[in-house]
Design an enzyme around this catalytic site. Structure first.
Site, mmCIF file in Angstrom:
data_model
loop_
_atom_site.group_PDB
_atom_site.id
_atom_site.type_symbol
_atom_site.label_atom_id
_atom_site.label_comp_id
_atom_site.label_asym_id
_atom_site.label_seq_id
_atom_site.Cartn_x
_atom_site.Cartn_y
_atom_site.Cartn_z
ATOM 1 N N ASP B 77 13.654 -11.846 0.801
ATOM 2 C CA ASP B 77 12.943 -10.644 0.356
ATOM 3 C C ASP B 77 12.788 -10.584 -1.147
ATOM 4 O O ASP B 77 11.804 -10.053 -1.659
ATOM 5 C CB ASP B 77 13.689 -9.384 0.816
ATOM 6 C CG ASP B 77 13.255 -8.981 2.204
ATOM 7 O OD1 ASP B 77 14.122 -8.673 3.029
ATOM 8 O OD2 ASP B 77 12.036 -8.978 2.442
ATOM 9 N N ILE B 80 9.602 -12.118 -2.044
ATOM 10 C CA ILE B 80 8.382 -11.692 -1.355
ATOM 11 C C ILE B 80 7.941 -10.361 -1.936
ATOM 12 O O ILE B 80 8.753 -9.448 -2.081
ATOM 13 C CB ILE B 80 8.605 -11.500 0.163
ATOM 14 C CG1 ILE B 80 9.107 -12.786 0.802
ATOM 15 C CG2 ILE B 80 7.313 -11.060 0.836
ATOM 16 C CD1 ILE B 80 9.400 -12.634 2.266
ATOM 17 N N GLU B 116 11.132 -5.000 4.060
ATOM 18 C CA GLU B 116 11.225 -4.389 2.736
ATOM 19 C C GLU B 116 9.828 -4.335 2.150
ATOM 20 O O GLU B 116 9.284 -5.353 1.733
ATOM 21 C CB GLU B 116 12.119 -5.273 1.867
ATOM 22 C CG GLU B 116 12.913 -4.514 0.819
ATOM 23 C CD GLU B 116 13.762 -5.482 0.005
ATOM 24 O OE1 GLU B 116 14.904 -5.735 0.407
ATOM 25 O OE2 GLU B 116 13.250 -5.998 -1.002
ATOM 26 N N ASP B 118 7.372 -3.474 -0.709
ATOM 27 C CA ASP B 118 7.514 -3.258 -2.150
ATOM 28 C C ASP B 118 6.497 -2.281 -2.696
ATOM 29 O O ASP B 118 6.812 -1.434 -3.507
ATOM 30 C CB ASP B 118 7.404 -4.599 -2.885
ATOM 31 C CG ASP B 118 8.481 -5.558 -2.426
ATOM 32 O OD1 ASP B 118 8.137 -6.654 -1.956
ATOM 33 O OD2 ASP B 118 9.662 -5.190 -2.508
ATOM 34 N N HIS B 162 -10.699 -5.154 4.765
ATOM 35 C CA HIS B 162 -12.151 -5.173 4.929
ATOM 36 C C HIS B 162 -12.773 -5.772 3.686
ATOM 37 O O HIS B 162 -12.449 -5.370 2.571
ATOM 38 C CB HIS B 162 -12.690 -3.744 5.110
ATOM 39 C CG HIS B 162 -12.379 -3.165 6.437
ATOM 40 N ND1 HIS B 162 -12.943 -3.642 7.596
ATOM 41 C CD2 HIS B 162 -11.565 -2.160 6.799
ATOM 42 C CE1 HIS B 162 -12.486 -2.949 8.609
ATOM 43 N NE2 HIS B 162 -11.645 -2.043 8.158
ATOM 44 N N CYS B 204 -13.890 -9.975 6.546
ATOM 45 C CA CYS B 204 -15.267 -10.408 6.778
ATOM 46 C C CYS B 204 -15.777 -11.111 5.526
ATOM 47 O O CYS B 204 -15.440 -10.700 4.412
ATOM 48 C CB CYS B 204 -16.170 -9.199 7.052
ATOM 49 S SG CYS B 204 -15.638 -8.239 8.473
ATOM 50 N N SER B 230 -15.313 -11.535 10.426
ATOM 51 C CA SER B 230 -14.101 -11.950 11.125
ATOM 52 C C SER B 230 -13.833 -10.944 12.219
ATOM 53 O O SER B 230 -13.950 -9.751 12.016
ATOM 54 C CB SER B 230 -12.911 -11.956 10.169
ATOM 55 O OG SER B 230 -13.016 -13.007 9.288
ATOM 56 N N SER B 232 -11.637 -9.240 15.542
ATOM 57 C CA SER B 232 -10.280 -8.971 15.990
ATOM 58 C C SER B 232 -10.056 -9.681 17.314
ATOM 59 O O SER B 232 -11.001 -10.068 17.993
ATOM 60 C CB SER B 232 -10.072 -7.470 16.160
ATOM 61 O OG SER B 232 -11.090 -6.964 16.970
#
Lengths: 655, 337
Positions: B77, B80, B116, B118, B162, B204, B230, B232
């Site tokens: 973490d 990251i 976690e 951030d 998006h 997309c 793109s 789903s």
């Protein structure tokens, strides 16, 4: 330079219009009418689609299975209502809602009828509503499930099945935690009046001086959408969607689309005016059915009366629709509380997903079928063509009037430089006043008659009871009396003006009246397209066509022909008068409701209906704010009277 | 008297010894295993979800699934930076509160105990994202919000939301353009904040976002080309939302097979989600990347691999140490034992 801003081009345009005026008027009217009718044909309109991505309609599995609880509620509701034959069992409903765990409140309201119909007697009623609070959300928004309940003595659907469905939905929704908005379950009395009292108190407004609602003790945030239920029985055949609201306002199309999608998902047919979507829209039968649906929707929208309780939500920017569960006498009627509950659950799950009020999809549309729409962008061009004939004729008349005037523009400046020739200026003033101001008497008298018709409604109803007539009859005869009196005013004017020197110049009068008509029709079309279209289709051809026939030179030789021409024009003009239009519309309505009626019953029923129409129009104007009565009496009637005056007083010799 | 050979002999001996020394050094070099030669020593991941609202559940699920995979493969973490624009787990509309699933079978709750986040909610803005990437954060920023990558870190940047041609929408209110992003990465390069960077974007018209990059050692992977959307993957009917996007679904399927010891290459990863699975065309930009993708391990970016090699060969290191073995040091002074 632009067509209308460059003087040279403008002159060319006016010359073109004047030369081809009649052809243009005729052509635009026909093309507009044909195009409007053709809009119902599938390739001319569009398939409905979802504009609001947040709705996610039908994606979630329904889990409602409380149909047995609903049936128990149904039996209980019927038993309870038998104990109160004249009113609705508010206390029992309040108890049931509290038992289900909702925040329950009762609202009292009182109301009286305008126009002194019941001699200012006040009536009282009660609404009851329960709020299901969303525990995990911040309670700033809500959705409403409303229900008009009627006592056993009412001729309308009592709606006990709707009440049962609502209570079972409340029980189901209470058991789940995924609500992001409060849900208000509202039961009202007295149709539109109860709902108006509740909405007024909820929003702290006062829509009408005749309805007084007590303050609400409980509130649920700003209302995003509302669904009104009107279920006839525990087993229905299909859901009929009632859309038309007060003053022709319609709910957002996305709400309709959601309901249609969910009905299809659960296998129940959604209809509009009891007509389902044809399976083959591109065929002739499909077109016929679509046209019928569209015309029925327009017919219902043009009166400006809401077709259900949902219509009163619209002016608060709350999208609302009435779902009527219809039981057909010869239908299968195989959809029970299970299907109805699942549709409602799916609908409320979708409304739950919203973060904003409905704003993406159309607010102005006509529906030829449940899954096709005609938007405002599609119906305004043909409507424009219908009405543009008025304006073309008005331009032509004004241009021809101007060209027949002596030109004084160039001389005016020279005179002013030379010290002013007051005589020329007086002439110019006089010719102008001969033009525009000459129409003032006609205009003023027409407007006065309009005001008499509008404000006189109360007087007619008051004078009805000494004559042992019902208020409706009083209003009908009073209205007819005003109308016939008004028809005689041109005779008064021409009697005061024996040598026809003060009469209006007919071109100016007609031109101004046509412009007024065009203005009225275009403004109305923005709010209530159906009313505007009906008026346009009936009034435009007649009013553009009529003109006073030549007088002075022909009085001695061709007096018979002169009078005949005038009568020939008077008949169509009479047919499109507001009063006659109302009577004709009522007769048509009565006939379509019962095509097998014989002529005697037709006359009698129409007579009763026409009284109803006038009375309801006048009453709703003050009680709920329906402006159709005001429009017809204060604006359309004077406009028509000006045309009538044109026919009988306009003189062609004085140009 | 010394002969000339006698004078040169020490030199020759010295040269010989030096040669032997270098030869033995070369031997040491040969013995160092391959895995220590990749050039990076630590891994960072910046995972960004830019959409909010309930109907964008799948974007949050995408990012949380990537987070889950990356943590499983070893990145801690502290290395990251997770930016999520809306809270799906506690959204009142969630019928499974406190969970976020990435699959309709609801086997893995990707929002479990040790997530976690951030940057949360309204903190996910374009400005914050660029500050995170370029390191221009105010001094008061806590350590957990600050990527401390250096020139020997491999950075993985994953974004979902998006997007359109040349931009990515942040939270319905603003957009980041592909040029801004390219400039941010160039700043990172100039400040030596990465050794190699992998940029994955699932929106997309995603390819437009990496087309403007001009810094070295970047590889870009996009779920769709310019002009394509793109899509789903599937709906979870119990929750009532689209639950994951196609590209991420198939990428996760690939990553599930990867373990920290896996020898799967980046070349295999780039082939994930062909057109018949993804319906959109996956775009790959390797022109700025120096190494051959078929020789790069997936764990170079997705995992944080601490390699331990047992060697059977003695190796002597020529390093002088300040502390002799027979010395004892305490309180900054060293004394003889």
């Amino acid at each position: 330079m632009g067509l209308l801003s460059d003087p040279k081009n403008r002159v060319k345009f006016i010359v073109f219009v004047s030369r081809h005026c009649n052809k243009l008027c005729f052509l635009t009217y026909l093309v507009g009418l044909a195009w409007f009718i053709a809009l119902a044909y599938a390739p001319m309109n569009e398939k409905t689609y979802f504009s609001e991505n947040a709705l996610l309609p039908g994606l979630v599995d329904s889990e409602y299975s409380l149909q047995r609880a609903a049936e128990r509620f149904y039996d209980d509701a019927k038993d309870e209502s038998k104990k109160h034959p004249r009113t609705i069992p508010i206390d029992w409903i309040s108890n049931e809602m509290t038992r289900l765990g909702l925040d329950t409140y009762v609202q009292n309201y009182s109301f009286s009828y305008p126009l002194n119909i019941f001699k200012q007697q006040t009536f009282t009623g009660r609404n009851v509503y329960g709020i299901l609070r969303a525990r995990r959300a911040s309670n700033t928004e809500s959705v409403v499930m409303s229900l008009p309940l009627r006592p056993p003595e009412s001729i309308l659907n009592k709606n006990h099945a709707g009440l049962a469905l609502m209570l079972s939905m409340a029980k189901y929704m209470r058991a789940h935690t995924y609500w992001s908005k409060d849900i208000i379950f509202l039961v009202t009395e007295h149709e539109g009046i109860g709902i108006q009292a509740w909405l007024d108190s909820y929003h702290n407004t006062r829509a009408s001086t005749f309805i007084n609602g007590s303050d609400l003790l409980g509130r649920g945030g700003s209302i995003q959408a509302a669904v009104n239920l009107d279920i006839e029985d525990s087993n229905i055949d299909h859901f009929d969607l009632l859309l038309e609201g007060l003053n022709g306002q319609l709910p957002n199309l996305d709400l309709i689309n959601t309901i249609v999608r969910l009905c299809r998902k659960e296998g129940i047919v959604p209809t509009i005016h009891n007509i389902a979507q044809h399976y083959n829209l591109e065929s002739y039968e499909g077109f016929e059915q679509s046209l019928q649906t569209m015309l029925l929707m327009m017919w219902s929208q043009l009166s400006g009366s809401a077709s259900g309780n949902h219509g009163l939500f619209h002016r608060y920017h709350i999208e609302a629709v009435t779902m009527m569960g219809v039981k057909e006498k010869r239908g299968r009627n195989n959809h029970g509380f299970y299907t109805m509950g699942r549709v409602m659950e799916g609908l409320f799950r979708s409304l739950n997903n919203l973060m904003e009020r409905f704003h993406q999809s159309f607010f102005f549309y006509l529906l030829p079928s449940t899954e096709r729409y005609v938007s405002i962008g599609m119906y305004m061009p043909p409507f424009g063509l219908l009405v543009v004939g008025c304006l073309i004729k008005a331009i032509e008349l004004w241009a021809s009037y101007q060209s027949s005037q002596p030109t004084v523009e160039g001389e005016e400046t020279d005179d002013a430089v030379a010290g002013g020739d007051s005589r020329d200026q007086d002439d110019k003033k006089q010719s102008l006043s001969r033009g525009l101001l000459s129409i003032a008497p006609v205009t003023i008298i027409s407007t006065m008659f309009g005001m008499v018709a509008y404000y006189g409604a109360e007087f007619f109803i008051a004078t009805a009871s000494p004559f042992k007539m019902s208020p409706g009859e009083g209003l009908l005869y009073g209205g007819v009396a005003v109308f016939i009196t008004a028809m005689f005013y041109p005779r008064l004017l021409s009697r005061a003006d024996k040598d026809a020197s003060l009469g209006p110049n007919w071109k100016v009068l007609k031109s101004m009246t046509l412009i007024m008509e065009g203005l009225v029709l275009f403004s109305t079309s923005l709010m209530n397209i159906s009313l505007a279209t009906l008026l346009a289709v009936t009034m435009v051809p007649v009013t553009v066509w009529i003109q006073p026939t030549k007088s002075k030179n022909y009085t001695t030789i061709l007096s018979g022909e002169y009078r005949l021409l005038r009568f020939l024009q008077a008949i169509p003009l009479l047919l499109i008068a507001p009063m006659t239009l109302t009577i004709i519309a009522t007769v048509v309505n009565t006939y379509t409701k019962n095509p097998y009626i014989n002529i005697n019953s037709l006359v009698k029923d129409s007579y009763d209906e026409v009284q109803n129409v006038l009375l309801v129009g006048a009453v709703e104007n003050q009680l709920l704010g329906n402006w159709t009565w005001g429009l017809m009496t204060l604006i359309v009637l004077p406009n028509w009277l000006m045309f009538w005056g044109l026919l009988w007083t306009g003189h062609t010799s004085l140009e | 008297m010394a002969s000339p050979t006698m004078q040169v002999l020490p030199a020759i001996v010295m040269y010989f010894l030096a040669f032997m020394a270098t030869a033995s050094c070369a031997n040491i070099e040969d013995k160092i295993p391959e895995s220590f030669k990749s050039g990076h020593t630590n891994n960072w991941a910046v995972l960004v979800d830019t959409s909010r609202f309930w109907f964008n559940y799948r974007h949050i699920a995408n990012v949380l699934s990537m987070y889950y995979s990356v943590k499983r493969l070893g990145i801690p973490d502290s290395h990251i930076i997770l930016m999520i624009a809306d809270d799906m787990a506690c959204n009142p509309r969630n019928p499974r509160p406190a969970t976020v699933f990435n699959n309709a079978n609801q086997h893995i709750n990707v929002y479990s105990d040790d997530v976690e986040v951030d940057y949360r909610g309204y903190e996910v803005t374009v400005e914050n994202f660029i500050r995170v990437m370029t390191g221009r954060l105010p001094a008061s920023t806590p350590r957990s919000k600050r990527p401390l990558s250096d020139d020997i870190s491999n950075v993985l940047v994953y974004m979902s939301g998006h997007g359109g041609d040349g931009f990515l929408k942040f939270q319905d209110a603003e957009e980041i353009s592909s040029i801004e992003l390219a400039d941010a990465f160039e700043q990172m390069w100039q400040k030596r904040r990465y050794h190699e960077l992998m940029y994955i974007i699932d929106t997309c018209q995603a390819e437009s976002m990496y087309q403007k990059f001009y810094s070295p050692n970047i590889i870009g992977i996009a779920s769709s080309k310019v002009g394509e959307d793109s899509l789903s993957h599937h709906v979870d009917p119990a929750i009532g939302v689209y639950i994951i996007d196609r590209y991420t679904y198939y990428a996760l399927e690939f990553l599930e097979m990867v373990t920290p010891q896996s020898k799967k290459t980046l070349g295999q990863f780039l082939k994930v989600c062909p057109k018949h699975d993804c319906i959109s065309t996956v775009g790959v930009g390797t022109d700025l990347f120096q190494r051959n993708v078929n020789k790069v391990l997936v764990t170079d970016f997705f995992g944080s691999v601490r390699n331990v090699e047992l060697s059977t060969v003695d190796m002597k290191w020529n390093m002088s140490s300040p502390v002799k073995q027979d010395q004892e040091c305490r309180d900054n002074t060293c004394s003889e034992m």
